[in-house]
Design a protein around this motif. Structure first.
Motif, PDB file in Angstrom:
ATOM      1  N   ASN A 125      90.918  54.076  -2.156  1.00 12.93           N
ATOM      2  CA  ASN A 125      90.433  55.367  -2.638  1.00 12.93           C
ATOM      3  C   ASN A 125      89.264  55.865  -1.797  1.00 12.93           C
ATOM      4  O   ASN A 125      89.209  57.040  -1.412  1.00 12.93           O
ATOM      5  N   ARG A 247      89.298  62.206  -6.665  1.00 15.17           N
ATOM      6  CA  ARG A 247      89.172  60.854  -6.116  1.00 15.17           C
ATOM      7  C   ARG A 247      87.794  60.256  -6.345  1.00 15.17           C
ATOM      8  O   ARG A 247      87.657  59.044  -6.490  1.00 15.17           O
ATOM      9  N   LEU A 254      91.905  55.459 -10.408  1.00 10.67           N
ATOM     10  CA  LEU A 254      92.765  55.338  -9.236  1.00 10.67           C
ATOM     11  C   LEU A 254      92.835  53.905  -8.722  1.00 10.67           C
ATOM     12  O   LEU A 254      93.827  53.503  -8.116  1.00 10.67           O
ATOM     13  N   LEU A 299      95.664  62.479  -6.752  1.00 10.00           N
ATOM     14  CA  LEU A 299      96.176  61.264  -7.379  1.00 10.00           C
ATOM     15  C   LEU A 299      97.174  60.513  -6.509  1.00 10.00           C
ATOM     16  O   LEU A 299      97.346  59.300  -6.663  1.00 10.00           O
TER      17      LEU A 299
END
Length: 384
Positions: A125, A247, A254, A299
């Protein structure tokens, strides 16, 4: 370690982002080409990247992630600097092709380093945030540099950013965690794979997602012009802002949520946003669509990469990352050609509707979402 990885990724993709507004202007200005050649330039870079992905995966698995990263960043630096002397169209296209190879190497090296981390969900991420930070800020900086000193300032700055990424990359280990540092790249198989079967399902999901992204990246300015609006600069800024916000604010989700569930949410949001552009052709509808697509794209990539590398030994992760990310270039090229042809025949609404349908249909790849499916297990191995 993740801090240095973040800076490396931001530098490499800042180098790429700086060229986004400069390349079309240079082609249609000093090189005297028609606007259609801008599309050819994008196609050359993307095609070279697709062809180079298997090589990048093999380099990352055999020679190390650091080698792939540094080699790619050096190619990006060299091709940007060589633009100072690219007064001929054939040389220009050769440089853009080599830059596509450099981007593939750098991306695969960086993404695989992130997947090696003890907390891969979080590291992937963070890596994706760095990539978008570079790509989003690059065009803004490029416009300022061009206004002040012309193309040369843009080329030199892009070369410097990539060179800095290569230099910092030398301080990174071959992999990001002790348990994979000593792993043999071809342990158990005697060879590395050019493509990895475990990455095919997330790769096709990524391709479906890219169709929705292409709908706005390639055709939003035309849509806004038809509505009597501007060029889309503010819309792209909002899109990028929503993506990065998802994010950053959702980093825990995530990193730990079942990636199949995140993939379904990503594809449905992206598909809904694209269809909304066709169904609600208005300024308000466009803003809502941009927000939905930005959320969906925020996502998507972390989930697809997590699925691709889940449970794989160190010597196969580079191949899996390369396979997954190759679907971006394939998706972008196929969507741009198909949506452009459809828009010519049925109008922009037809292209947006098809893009939305493809993205939404991609969610079927990840259904049913079984709770105990191996891809749904959190990937973070640390106790915290």
């Amino acid at each position: 370690m993740t801090g240095r990885l973040f800076v490396c990724a931001a530098g490499a993709f800042l180098s790429i982002g700086l060229l986004i507004p400069a390349i079309p202007r240079y082609l249609t200005g000093p090189l005297g080409q028609q606007a259609g050649m801008v599309g050819v330039s994008l196609a050359v870079t993307a095609a070279a990247g697709v062809l180079a992905r298997p090589l990048a995966g093999r380099v990352a698995d055999r020679a190390g992630r650091r080698t792939a990263l540094c080699a790619g960043a050096l190619l990006l630096s060299g091709t940007s600097l060589a633009l100072l002397a690219a007064g001929q169209v054939p040389l220009f296209f050769v440089l853009r092709g080599v830059a596509g190879v450099g981007e593939a190497l750098a991306y695969v090296g960086l993404a695989t380093l992130a997947s090696d981390h003890r907390r891969p969900g979080a590291a992937i991420n963070h890596f994706s945030v760095a990539v978008n930070a570079g790509l989003l800020t690059g065009p803004v900086i490029a416009e300022t540099l061009y206004a002040a000193s012309g193309f040369a300032a843009v080329w030199i700055t892009a070369a410097g950013a990539a060179l800095g990424s290569a230099a910092l990359g030398l301080t990174l280990p071959k992999t990001m965690s002790p348990d994979t540092e000593s792993a043999s790249p071809d342990q158990g198989t005697g060879r590395t794979r050019l493509y990895h079967t475990s990455a095919l399902r997330p790769g096709f999901g990524y391709l479906a997602s890219v169709w929705g992204y292409t709908a706005i990246s390639a055709f939003l300015p035309l849509h806004l012009a038809a509505l009597g609006g501007g060029s889309g600069g503010l819309h792209f800024l909002v899109y990028g802002g929503v993506l990065v916000a998802i994010r950053l604010a959702g980093h825990r989700l995530l990193a730990t949520a079942a990636p199949a569930r995140l993939a379904v949410a990503s594809l449905l949001l992206t598909g809904t946003g694209s269809i909304l552009l066709a169904a609600w052709p208005s300024p308000a509808g466009t803003w809502c669509a941009i927000a939905l697509i930005g959320a969906g794209q925020g996502l998507g990539l972390p989930a697809f990469l997590r699925m691709a590398v889940h449970g794989l030994p160190a010597g196969e992760r580079g191949s899996a990352v390369a396979t997954t990310t190759a679907f971006f270039d394939v998706g972008f090229l196929s969507a741009a050609l198909a949506l452009g042809a459809l828009a010519d025949r049925f109008g922009l609404a037809g292209g947006f509707a098809l893009a939305g349908a493809v993205s939404a249909a991609g969610a079927l790849l990840f259904l049913p979402m079984r709770h105990n499916e191996h891809e749904g297990a959190p990937l973070d191995h640390s106790p915290h």
